[in-house]
Design a protein around this motif. Structure first.
Motif, PDB file in Angstrom:
ATOM      1  N   GLY A 171      -1.244  11.308   2.056  1.00  0.00           N
ATOM      2  CA  GLY A 171      -1.679  12.079   0.899  1.00  0.00           C
ATOM      3  C   GLY A 171      -1.113  11.615  -0.421  1.00  0.00           C
ATOM      4  O   GLY A 171      -1.382  12.220  -1.455  1.00  0.00           O
ATOM      5  N   PHE A 172      -0.346  10.527  -0.406  1.00  0.00           N
ATOM      6  CA  PHE A 172       0.278  10.048  -1.645  1.00  0.00           C
ATOM      7  C   PHE A 172      -0.766   9.696  -2.701  1.00  0.00           C
ATOM      8  O   PHE A 172      -0.655  10.103  -3.857  1.00  0.00           O
ATOM      9  CB  PHE A 172       1.179   8.832  -1.363  1.00  0.00           C
ATOM     10  CG  PHE A 172       2.415   9.179  -0.590  1.00  0.00           C
ATOM     11  CD1 PHE A 172       3.575   9.556  -1.238  1.00  0.00           C
ATOM     12  CD2 PHE A 172       2.418   9.142   0.793  1.00  0.00           C
ATOM     13  CE1 PHE A 172       4.723   9.884  -0.527  1.00  0.00           C
ATOM     14  CE2 PHE A 172       3.547   9.457   1.524  1.00  0.00           C
ATOM     15  CZ  PHE A 172       4.699   9.843   0.866  1.00  0.00           C
ATOM     16  N   HIS A 226      10.215   8.702  -0.349  1.00  0.00           N
ATOM     17  CA  HIS A 226       9.903   9.309   0.949  1.00  0.00           C
ATOM     18  C   HIS A 226      10.178   8.343   2.097  1.00  0.00           C
ATOM     19  O   HIS A 226      10.678   8.763   3.150  1.00  0.00           O
ATOM     20  CB  HIS A 226       8.461   9.825   0.970  1.00  0.00           C
ATOM     21  CG  HIS A 226       8.292  11.116   0.242  1.00  0.00           C
ATOM     22  ND1 HIS A 226       7.908  12.281   0.856  1.00  0.00           N
ATOM     23  CD2 HIS A 226       8.504  11.433  -1.068  1.00  0.00           C
ATOM     24  CE1 HIS A 226       7.875  13.260  -0.048  1.00  0.00           C
ATOM     25  NE2 HIS A 226       8.231  12.767  -1.212  1.00  0.00           N
ATOM     26  N   VAL A 227       9.883   7.053   1.908  1.00  0.00           N
ATOM     27  CA  VAL A 227      10.210   6.051   2.937  1.00  0.00           C
ATOM     28  C   VAL A 227      11.715   6.075   3.204  1.00  0.00           C
ATOM     29  O   VAL A 227      12.158   6.160   4.352  1.00  0.00           O
ATOM     30  CB  VAL A 227       9.746   4.637   2.529  1.00  0.00           C
ATOM     31  CG1 VAL A 227      10.407   3.569   3.400  1.00  0.00           C
ATOM     32  CG2 VAL A 227       8.229   4.520   2.619  1.00  0.00           C
ATOM     33  N   ALA A 228      12.499   6.016   2.138  1.00  0.00           N
ATOM     34  CA  ALA A 228      13.963   6.027   2.297  1.00  0.00           C
ATOM     35  C   ALA A 228      14.427   7.330   2.938  1.00  0.00           C
ATOM     36  O   ALA A 228      15.300   7.328   3.815  1.00  0.00           O
ATOM     37  CB  ALA A 228      14.641   5.822   0.942  1.00  0.00           C
ATOM     38  N   GLY A 229      13.854   8.451   2.524  1.00  0.00           N
ATOM     39  CA  GLY A 229      14.235   9.736   3.085  1.00  0.00           C
ATOM     40  C   GLY A 229      13.927   9.831   4.572  1.00  0.00           C
ATOM     41  O   GLY A 229      14.785  10.226   5.366  1.00  0.00           O
ATOM     42  N   TYR A 255       6.556   7.335  -3.143  1.00  0.00           N
ATOM     43  CA  TYR A 255       6.378   6.707  -1.839  1.00  0.00           C
ATOM     44  C   TYR A 255       7.690   6.083  -1.368  1.00  0.00           C
ATOM     45  O   TYR A 255       8.121   6.300  -0.240  1.00  0.00           O
ATOM     46  CB  TYR A 255       5.262   5.659  -1.914  1.00  0.00           C
ATOM     47  CG  TYR A 255       4.941   5.029  -0.590  1.00  0.00           C
ATOM     48  CD1 TYR A 255       4.038   5.625   0.280  1.00  0.00           C
ATOM     49  CD2 TYR A 255       5.542   3.833  -0.192  1.00  0.00           C
ATOM     50  CE1 TYR A 255       3.732   5.054   1.509  1.00  0.00           C
ATOM     51  CE2 TYR A 255       5.247   3.259   1.032  1.00  0.00           C
ATOM     52  CZ  TYR A 255       4.339   3.871   1.875  1.00  0.00           C
ATOM     53  OH  TYR A 255       4.053   3.301   3.087  1.00  0.00           O
ATOM     54  N   ARG A 256       8.325   5.306  -2.235  1.00  0.00           N
ATOM     55  CA  ARG A 256       9.594   4.667  -1.860  1.00  0.00           C
ATOM     56  C   ARG A 256      10.681   5.698  -1.556  1.00  0.00           C
ATOM     57  O   ARG A 256      11.462   5.528  -0.616  1.00  0.00           O
ATOM     58  CB  ARG A 256      10.044   3.699  -2.951  1.00  0.00           C
ATOM     59  CG  ARG A 256       9.171   2.468  -3.058  1.00  0.00           C
ATOM     60  CD  ARG A 256       9.707   1.492  -4.111  1.00  0.00           C
ATOM     61  NE  ARG A 256       8.784   0.441  -4.409  1.00  0.00           N
ATOM     62  CZ  ARG A 256       8.584  -0.638  -3.648  1.00  0.00           C
ATOM     63  NH1 ARG A 256       9.259  -0.786  -2.537  1.00  0.00           N
ATOM     64  NH2 ARG A 256       7.715  -1.561  -4.008  1.00  0.00           N
ATOM     65  N   GLU A 315       0.854  -1.189   0.000  1.00  0.00           N
ATOM     66  CA  GLU A 315       0.000   0.000   0.000  1.00  0.00           C
ATOM     67  C   GLU A 315       0.895   1.247   0.000  1.00  0.00           C
ATOM     68  O   GLU A 315       1.791   1.360   0.820  1.00  0.00           O
ATOM     69  CB  GLU A 315      -0.887  -0.016   1.244  1.00  0.00           C
ATOM     70  CG  GLU A 315      -1.713   1.224   1.442  1.00  0.00           C
ATOM     71  CD  GLU A 315      -2.706   1.502   0.313  1.00  0.00           C
ATOM     72  OE1 GLU A 315      -2.888   2.675  -0.019  1.00  0.00           O
ATOM     73  OE2 GLU A 315      -3.270   0.542  -0.234  1.00  0.00           O
ATOM     74  N   PHE A 316       0.636   2.159  -0.909  1.00  0.00           N
ATOM     75  CA  PHE A 316       1.450   3.374  -1.018  1.00  0.00           C
ATOM     76  C   PHE A 316       0.656   4.585  -0.539  1.00  0.00           C
ATOM     77  O   PHE A 316       0.556   5.582  -1.232  1.00  0.00           O
ATOM     78  CB  PHE A 316       1.913   3.580  -2.463  1.00  0.00           C
ATOM     79  CG  PHE A 316       2.674   2.416  -3.022  1.00  0.00           C
ATOM     80  CD1 PHE A 316       3.901   2.068  -2.500  1.00  0.00           C
ATOM     81  CD2 PHE A 316       2.143   1.658  -4.047  1.00  0.00           C
ATOM     82  CE1 PHE A 316       4.613   0.991  -3.005  1.00  0.00           C
ATOM     83  CE2 PHE A 316       2.843   0.574  -4.560  1.00  0.00           C
ATOM     84  CZ  PHE A 316       4.072   0.238  -4.042  1.00  0.00           C
TER      85      PHE A 316
END
Length: 153
Positions: free
Chosen positions: A113-114, A131-134, A128-129, A2-3
């Motif tokens: 909000g993605f 931002h997760v890594a960031g 999404y990926r 889920e993103f």
């Protein structure tokens, strides 16, 4: 996968007042997250975050403060187009919720909000990926930075 929403919780050995100051003030933000931050810490204030050197491939990202309730909540919208008012559908919502926990603070960060951005599936997944890594990288710097504040005279 889920993103839709990114959630992270970390325990920080500092009071909610200290943690709140570090996640809500431009001077502290740039020590653990962007390279520079320019905004006033009042609801509705618009500003920007700077990542890297904008002249060499870095980015200037629009930023709007939503909620400022010391020492419990700080939220903002970001990534909206410059010159537009941040709203659902054109920006992501980030909330820092702080709860006293023992001698420290439990910080819960939520970014949502993605799906509402209207991106095609591949762009949604990549954003999404990214931002997760960031967040994983930058939030890991938060507690060590706060620890340096306590040892300064």
């Amino acid at each position: 996968m889920e993103f839709g929403t990114i959630e992270r919780e970390i325990h920080i050995e500092a009071s909610p007042e200290i943690v709140f100051e570090v996640v809500s003030s431009p001077g502290h933000l740039k020590e653990w997250w962007p390279d520079d931050a320019r905004f006033e810490e009042i609801p509705g204030a618009a500003g920007e975050l700077v990542f890297g050197d904008p002249g060499a491939g870095g980015a200037v990202v629009s930023f709007t403060v939503l909620d400022v309730r010391p020492p419990r909540t700080f939220s903002f919208r970001w990534t909206h187009p410059a010159g537009e008012t941040a709203a659902e559908g054109n920006s992501l919502l980030v909330t820092f919720d702080l709860t006293p926990s023992g001698a420290g603070t439990l910080l819960k960060m939520t970014e949502s909000g993605f799906r509402e951005m209207g991106w095609e599936a591949a762009v949604l997944e990549q954003q999404y990926r990214d931002h997760v890594a960031g967040w994983d990288f930058h939030l890991s710097r938060l507690a060590p930075y706060i620890a340096t504040l306590r040892v300064r005279p």
